[in-house]
Scaffold this active site. Structure first.
Site, PDB file in Angstrom:
ATOM      1  N   TRP A 191       6.873   3.602   3.928  1.00 30.82           N
ATOM      2  CA  TRP A 191       6.506   3.188   2.566  1.00 30.82           C
ATOM      3  C   TRP A 191       5.429   4.080   1.967  1.00 30.82           C
ATOM      4  O   TRP A 191       4.474   4.451   2.657  1.00 30.82           O
ATOM      5  CB  TRP A 191       5.987   1.759   2.635  1.00 30.82           C
ATOM      6  CG  TRP A 191       5.231   1.293   1.438  1.00 30.82           C
ATOM      7  CD1 TRP A 191       3.887   1.474   1.189  1.00 30.82           C
ATOM      8  CD2 TRP A 191       5.734   0.567   0.306  1.00 30.82           C
ATOM      9  NE1 TRP A 191       3.539   0.909  -0.020  1.00 30.82           N
ATOM     10  CE2 TRP A 191       4.652   0.345  -0.575  1.00 30.82           C
ATOM     11  CE3 TRP A 191       7.003   0.092  -0.039  1.00 30.82           C
ATOM     12  CZ2 TRP A 191       4.800  -0.342  -1.782  1.00 30.82           C
ATOM     13  CZ3 TRP A 191       7.141  -0.602  -1.245  1.00 30.82           C
ATOM     14  CH2 TRP A 191       6.056  -0.817  -2.104  1.00 30.82           C
ATOM     15  N   ASN A 203       2.914   4.137  -1.703  1.00 31.90           N
ATOM     16  CA  ASN A 203       2.578   3.744  -3.084  1.00 31.90           C
ATOM     17  C   ASN A 203       1.532   4.693  -3.655  1.00 31.90           C
ATOM     18  O   ASN A 203       1.759   5.919  -3.568  1.00 31.90           O
ATOM     19  CB  ASN A 203       2.325   2.250  -3.275  1.00 31.90           C
ATOM     20  CG  ASN A 203       1.220   1.603  -2.499  1.00 31.90           C
ATOM     21  OD1 ASN A 203       1.225   1.582  -1.289  1.00 31.90           O
ATOM     22  ND2 ASN A 203       0.254   1.031  -3.167  1.00 31.90           N
ATOM     23  N   ASP A 204       0.466   4.221  -4.237  1.00 34.37           N
ATOM     24  CA  ASP A 204      -0.403   5.039  -5.112  1.00 34.37           C
ATOM     25  C   ASP A 204      -0.784   6.427  -4.588  1.00 34.37           C
ATOM     26  O   ASP A 204      -1.104   6.570  -3.398  1.00 34.37           O
ATOM     27  CB  ASP A 204      -1.746   4.332  -5.324  1.00 34.37           C
ATOM     28  CG  ASP A 204      -1.618   2.874  -5.634  1.00 34.37           C
ATOM     29  OD1 ASP A 204      -0.510   2.415  -5.888  1.00 34.37           O
ATOM     30  OD2 ASP A 204      -2.646   2.188  -5.605  1.00 34.37           O
ATOM     31  N   TRP A 234       5.770  -2.535   2.035  1.00 38.86           N
ATOM     32  CA  TRP A 234       4.310  -2.417   2.083  1.00 38.86           C
ATOM     33  C   TRP A 234       3.776  -3.135   3.321  1.00 38.86           C
ATOM     34  O   TRP A 234       4.236  -4.224   3.666  1.00 38.86           O
ATOM     35  CB  TRP A 234       3.727  -3.049   0.812  1.00 38.86           C
ATOM     36  CG  TRP A 234       2.258  -2.831   0.612  1.00 38.86           C
ATOM     37  CD1 TRP A 234       1.683  -1.764  -0.009  1.00 38.86           C
ATOM     38  CD2 TRP A 234       1.193  -3.704   1.000  1.00 38.86           C
ATOM     39  NE1 TRP A 234       0.317  -1.920  -0.020  1.00 38.86           N
ATOM     40  CE2 TRP A 234      -0.016  -3.092   0.586  1.00 38.86           C
ATOM     41  CE3 TRP A 234       1.124  -4.922   1.655  1.00 38.86           C
ATOM     42  CZ2 TRP A 234      -1.266  -3.668   0.799  1.00 38.86           C
ATOM     43  CZ3 TRP A 234      -0.117  -5.493   1.878  1.00 38.86           C
ATOM     44  CH2 TRP A 234      -1.295  -4.880   1.454  1.00 38.86           C
ATOM     45  N   PHE A 280      -7.207   0.892   1.293  1.00 41.20           N
ATOM     46  CA  PHE A 280      -6.626   0.858  -0.048  1.00 41.20           C
ATOM     47  C   PHE A 280      -6.978   2.136  -0.820  1.00 41.20           C
ATOM     48  O   PHE A 280      -7.676   3.011  -0.326  1.00 41.20           O
ATOM     49  CB  PHE A 280      -7.149  -0.380  -0.800  1.00 41.20           C
ATOM     50  CG  PHE A 280      -6.337  -1.634  -0.557  1.00 41.20           C
ATOM     51  CD1 PHE A 280      -5.531  -1.773   0.566  1.00 41.20           C
ATOM     52  CD2 PHE A 280      -6.388  -2.692  -1.461  1.00 41.20           C
ATOM     53  CE1 PHE A 280      -4.784  -2.940   0.780  1.00 41.20           C
ATOM     54  CE2 PHE A 280      -5.646  -3.861  -1.257  1.00 41.20           C
ATOM     55  CZ  PHE A 280      -4.851  -3.982  -0.144  1.00 41.20           C
TER      56      PHE A 280
HETATM   57  C1  FRU Z   1      -2.048  -0.481  -6.822  1.00 46.78           C
HETATM   58  C2  FRU Z   1      -2.735  -1.134  -5.630  1.00 46.78           C
HETATM   59  C3  FRU Z   1      -4.207  -0.786  -5.583  1.00 46.78           C
HETATM   60  C4  FRU Z   1      -4.534  -0.966  -4.141  1.00 46.78           C
HETATM   61  C5  FRU Z   1      -3.278  -0.476  -3.467  1.00 46.78           C
HETATM   62  C6  FRU Z   1      -2.931  -1.162  -2.187  1.00 46.78           C
HETATM   63  O1  FRU Z   1      -0.690  -0.252  -6.620  1.00 46.78           O
HETATM   64  O2  FRU Z   1      -2.551  -2.536  -5.679  1.00 46.78           O
HETATM   65  O3  FRU Z   1      -5.014  -1.540  -6.446  1.00 46.78           O
HETATM   66  O4  FRU Z   1      -5.673  -0.248  -3.772  1.00 46.78           O
HETATM   67  O5  FRU Z   1      -2.233  -0.664  -4.389  1.00 46.78           O
HETATM   68  O6  FRU Z   1      -1.863  -0.523  -1.567  1.00 46.78           O
END
Ligand code: FRU
Length: 497
Positions: free
Chosen positions: A35, A37-38, A62, A97
């Site tokens: 996975w 993300n950001d 996630w 995070f």
């Molecule tokens: C945004 C978020 C952030 C956090 C992260 C966790 O997509 O929710 O605020 O730090 O993803 O993965």
């Protein structure tokens, strides 16, 4: 190195985890496995761009997030490095995070991130969030012994310890550091807080940059704050927004706010707020300043409202957007694909002054799935608008994605309704363009898993992921009314370096 980082590195380096035959985007970063993300820690360090990302290698869903790591010299070809951070300390046990990076004066690469720890006593099972530091050399990072460097006690009055995250750092001209951090306030909405530091290790609260008073969602995440073309820009990602007209979409969305910090009033004077990207898939954008001064934005090209429930057979899930150069033009933030992409263009095919009279056409040579396309459309009669223009792409006999423009209402729309997967709860989006002066110009970057459309020189942008087969490569133009079209496509070839 903690055990969880060792384990993650072993896991991700096992080539048997991934399937070499599965499709991967050519110009959009994905995780080696699992996975993503950001974007995090997007920075230029020792002659390379570094991009870290929220990463859970063990599943395509996630999970306790790590920081994956990749480097590039052109923002388009990324080389994976071993994962940089893994959860495991008492302050980040359940996740490292999002956060950012900066180079300290002594040449150390500093990462600042949010540590996440589930609160066993919280009936809602939320996590406590604190800010932490790791120091490194571009490859190995050591968590600072003084973590957390910003604790819950440091949040000013009314701040919620469960919503306090995503520090974005910058350096002031005098060498001191600042960070904007997203902070929630129980039922009062979101605030963006500024913290300051001399050395990057000791931080203190400075001021509230701005608050949302429950306008634009209940909480803002992943802020970014910078100056561009003499203008201050604040990027935020608003959670649980209500839709408003065609400018603001319901759900979670990236927004940009132009304005300026008034030191006397001690408040951010807002000039305008707009949606950063009107497509279904763009979130948590983060910027850096390139060595040549360009401000470059990259985002997670996925929507949190759909990504967390997705199903996939592939060994990875999640991708980044094409990095974009930002400018301010006519009081708006405009985005254009980084110019480095032009090096990968080949086999140009161009048509000029193609007349369409309520018909549907395909043009010889205008097809493909790895494409950089430039298109302009105008009415054949300057005194009479055409009624509707549509472009179908990523098309085969069963499926297609669409871009639609209706001059009368200035409405532009992207859709994957005819190419959706079973669990797609957000198959289309539309907005009103800022203006229609008789000419529509559009640039589209098409990769195997996505389309990014930049309208009127990047004034309005739509990004969406696509699940259509990579072989679906036809393009069709459809008009209602009489219009004139110019189109140029180039194939994008990653081997041209
Ligand atoms: C945004 C978020 C952030 C956090 C992260 C966790 O997509 O929710 O605020 O730090 O993803 O993965």
């Amino acid at each position: 190195m903690n055990d969880s980082l060792r384990k993650a590195r072993e896991y991700e380096s096992g080539s048997h985890r991934t399937n070499a035959c599965e499709p991967r985007p050519l110009f959009h970063l994905t995780a080696p496995v699992g996975w993503l993300n950001d974007p995090n820690g997007f920075s230029w360090y020792q002659g390379q761009y570094h991009l870290f990302y929220q990463y859970y290698p063990y599943d395509t869903k996630w999970g306790p997030v790590h920081w994956g790591h990749a480097v590039s010299t052109d923002l388009l070809h990324w080389t994976y490095l071993p994962a940089a951070l893994a959860p495991g300390e008492e302050y980040d046990r359940d996740g490292c995070f999002s956060g950012s990076a900066i180079t300290l004066k002594d040449g150390t690469h500093l990462l600042m991130y949010t540590g996440y720890v589930y609160d066993e006593d919280d009936p809602k099972h939320r996590g406590i969030q604190t800010q932490n530091i790791a120091l490194g050399d571009g490859r190995e990072y050591v968590k600072h012994s003084g973590n957390p460097v910003i604790r819950n006690e440091d949040i000013p009055d009314g701040g919620d310890p469960y919503d306090f995250r995503d520090p974005k750092i910058w350096m002031e001209e005098d060498g001191t550091l600042r960070a904007v951090i997203a902070s929630g306030r129980e039922d009062l909405g979101a605030r963006i807080l500024v913290f300051q530091s001399r050395d990057g290790l000791k931080w203190s609260y400075s001021h509230v940059l701005t608050e949302n008073h429950l306008r634009f969602g209940r909480m803002w995440e992943c802020p970014d704050y910078f100056e561009l073309d003499g203008q201050e820009v604040l990027l935020v990602n608003a959670m649980d927004m209500n839709g408003e007209g065609t400018e603001f979409h319901s759900g979670n969305n990236g927004l940009y706010i132009l304005g300026h910090w008034d030191p006397e009033k001690r408040s951010f004077q807002e000039q305008c707020v707009h949606t950063l990207d009107h497509g279904m898939d763009f979130y948590a954008g983060q910027t850096l300043t390139a060595p040549d001064g360009r401000r470059i934005l990259i985002g997670w090209m996925q929507n949190p409202c759909t990504a967390y429930d997705h199903e996939t057979d592939r060994s990875y899930f999640g991708q980044m957007s094409i990095p974009r150069e930002l400018r301010i033009c006519n009081g708006r933030l405009v985005q254009r694909p980084v110019r480095e992409i032009e090096r990968y263009r080949t086999d140009p095919v161009e048509y000029r002054n193609v007349q369409l009279q309520t018909e549907s056409i395909q043009l010889d040579g205008i097809s493909g799935r790895f494409l950089d396309m430039e298109l302009t459309v105008r009415s054949a009669d300057p005194n009479l608008d055409f009624e509707r223009f549509e472009m179908r792409f990523a098309q085969n006999s069963d499926q297609y994605a669409q871009f639609i423009f209706i001059p009368k209402t200035k409405t532009a729309c992207i859709s994957r309704i005819h190419a959706s997967t079973a669990n797609d709860s957000l198959p289309q989006r539309q907005t009103e363009l800022f203006e229609w002066n008789g000419n529509l110009s559009l640039r589209m970057i098409l990769d195997t898993g996505s389309a990014e459309i930049f309208i009127n020189d990047g004034e309005t942008v739509f990004s969406m992921t696509l699940e259509t087969a990579s072989e679906a490569n036809e393009i069709t133009f459809i008009s209602e009314g009489n219009l004139v079209l110019n189109v140029k496509t180039c194939k994008l070839d990653p081997t041209l370096r």
